[in-house]
Design an enzyme around this catalytic site. Structure first.
Site, PDB file in Angstrom:
ATOM      1  N   HIS A 145      67.477  58.659  -4.271  1.00 12.99           N
ATOM      2  CA  HIS A 145      66.877  58.054  -3.137  1.00 12.99           C
ATOM      3  C   HIS A 145      66.685  56.518  -3.816  1.00 12.99           C
ATOM      4  O   HIS A 145      66.109  56.254  -5.024  1.00 12.99           O
ATOM      5  CB  HIS A 145      65.643  58.407  -2.792  1.00 12.99           C
ATOM      6  CG  HIS A 145      64.995  57.700  -1.743  1.00 12.99           C
ATOM      7  ND1 HIS A 145      65.528  57.587  -0.464  1.00 12.99           N
ATOM      8  CD2 HIS A 145      63.764  57.002  -1.478  1.00 12.99           C
ATOM      9  CE1 HIS A 145      64.741  56.620   0.425  1.00 12.99           C
ATOM     10  NE2 HIS A 145      63.636  56.259  -0.462  1.00 12.99           N
ATOM     11  N   GLU A 214      71.722  53.634  -9.937  1.00 17.43           N
ATOM     12  CA  GLU A 214      71.654  55.031  -9.383  1.00 17.43           C
ATOM     13  C   GLU A 214      72.849  55.643 -10.101  1.00 17.43           C
ATOM     14  O   GLU A 214      72.666  57.004 -10.266  1.00 17.43           O
ATOM     15  CB  GLU A 214      72.189  54.773  -7.990  1.00 17.43           C
ATOM     16  CG  GLU A 214      70.975  54.570  -6.992  1.00 17.43           C
ATOM     17  CD  GLU A 214      71.335  54.659  -5.284  1.00 17.43           C
ATOM     18  OE1 GLU A 214      70.788  55.195  -4.804  1.00 17.43           O
ATOM     19  OE2 GLU A 214      72.500  54.052  -5.162  1.00 17.43           O
TER      20      GLU A 214
HETATM   21  C1  GRF Z   1      73.039  55.587  -2.193  1.00 16.25           C
HETATM   22  O1  GRF Z   1      72.677  54.538  -2.288  1.00 16.25           O
HETATM   23  C2  GRF Z   1      71.935  56.601  -2.289  1.00 16.25           C
HETATM   24  O2  GRF Z   1      70.898  56.476  -2.700  1.00 16.25           O
HETATM   25  C3  GRF Z   1      71.860  56.693  -0.546  1.00 16.25           C
HETATM   26  O3  GRF Z   1      73.265  56.539  -0.153  1.00 16.25           O
HETATM   27  C4  GRF Z   1      73.819  55.769  -1.014  1.00 16.25           C
HETATM   28  C5  GRF Z   1      75.182  56.596  -1.267  1.00 16.25           C
HETATM   29  O4  GRF Z   1      76.169  55.830  -1.876  1.00 16.25           O
HETATM   30  N1  GRF Z   1      71.036  57.624  -0.102  1.00 16.25           N
HETATM   31  P1  GRF Z   1      77.362  56.747  -2.279  1.00 16.25           P
HETATM   32  O5  GRF Z   1      78.167  57.495  -0.960  1.00 16.25           O
HETATM   33  O6  GRF Z   1      77.194  57.533  -3.324  1.00 16.25           O
HETATM   34  O7  GRF Z   1      78.527  55.642  -2.848  1.00 16.25           O
END
Ligand code: GRF
Length: 250
Positions: A145, A214
């Site tokens: 998240h 992330e």
């Molecule tokens: C990420 O920012 C995640 O936190 C959110 O959706 C995005 C997904 O990105 N929930 P990806 O599909 O992994 O490029």
């Protein structure tokens, strides 16, 4: 000479996605490195047919499934159309469809016997029809998240954090990996990292910085969840052995 560390047990992941799959890609890359040793993705499931993450999985030779909620909604609405119904019947049909969709998703996931489910940008709120079978099977699920714990739960977290920054209410946001529970984005955090908000940031520049964080966190959090899982299994095994040890009578 120090003896080499024991090999970690083989770990099987199911990854759920909805979008471009950059977090999935980070996991795929880590599985073929020492970052996630002895770990493989056994299936990628998407609730969107056009999710680019499906292509990434195919390129890596990982089985994929498109699990389509609209098809369930259509089926259950049609079933209700044949019977006399109250005004809010469509909503009711959607709830039934949603539960059936989640129950089938759990069956699909469990069939691969994964050790961990990783929600990597899965934009769909789970009902207990998905969560309860996983709990019964002792199968944990984790989620990424793009916000700090208890801040900006749910969709559009980055845009909402950016608005709060512009209003002078916050100076930092962040990202986290947490266990999945019924309350959206409220499960126990596994790993959390703050992301500074800078003067002159646009929502895009902030988003870009959060995504970099992330991609590291998803790998770290997956590794930590697996380590906890194997530790727990060891403890449970020891307890079982202890309980089953024959007692010597005098
Ligand atoms: C990420 O920012 C995640 O936190 C959110 O959706 C995005 C997904 O990105 N929930 P990806 O599909 O992994 O490029």
């Amino acid at each position: 000479m120090a003896s080499p560390l024991p090999e970690p047990p083989l770990s099987r992941l199911t990854v759920l996605i909805s979008g471009s799959g950059t977090n999935l890609q980070a996991i795929i890359n880590a599985c073929s490195s020492q970052l996630l040793p002895n770990t493989s993705i056994v299936r990628v499931v998407s609730n969107r047919k056009t999710a680019y993450g499906l292509k990434r999985a195919e390129n890596a030779g990982i089985p994929t499934t498109y699990h389509n909620l609209l098809e369930y909604k259509k089926r259950f609405r049609e079933a209700q159309d044949t019977a006399p119904r109250p005004v809010d019947a469509v909503d009711e049909a959607d709830t039934v469809a949603r539960n059936a969709y989640d129950a089938d998703l759990a069956t699909l996931v469990l069939a691969d016997k994964p050790d961990l489910v990783v929600c990597a940008g899965w934009m769909h709120i789970f009902t207990n029809s998905f969560l309860a079978p996983l709990v019964s099977a002792n199968l944990p699920a984790i989620n990424i998240h793009p916000a700090l714990p208890k801040e900006f739960d749910g969709a559009n977290a980055i845009a909402r954090a950016y608005a709060a920054f512009q209003e002078g209410r916050i100076k930092r946001t962040g990202a986290m990996i947490h266990y999945v529970v019924r309350d959206v984005d409220r499960g126990e955090p596994i790993v959390v990292q703050e992301v500074e908000m800078k003067e002159g940031d646009t929502v895009e520049s902030l988003e870009e910085r959060i995504h970099v964080v992330e991609h590291e966190l998803i790998v770290k959090g997956t590794g930590m969840a697996l380590a906890r899982l194997w530790e727990k299994r060891d403890v449970d095994k020891e307890k079982d052995e202890e309980a089953n040890r024959p007692t010597t009578s005098l």
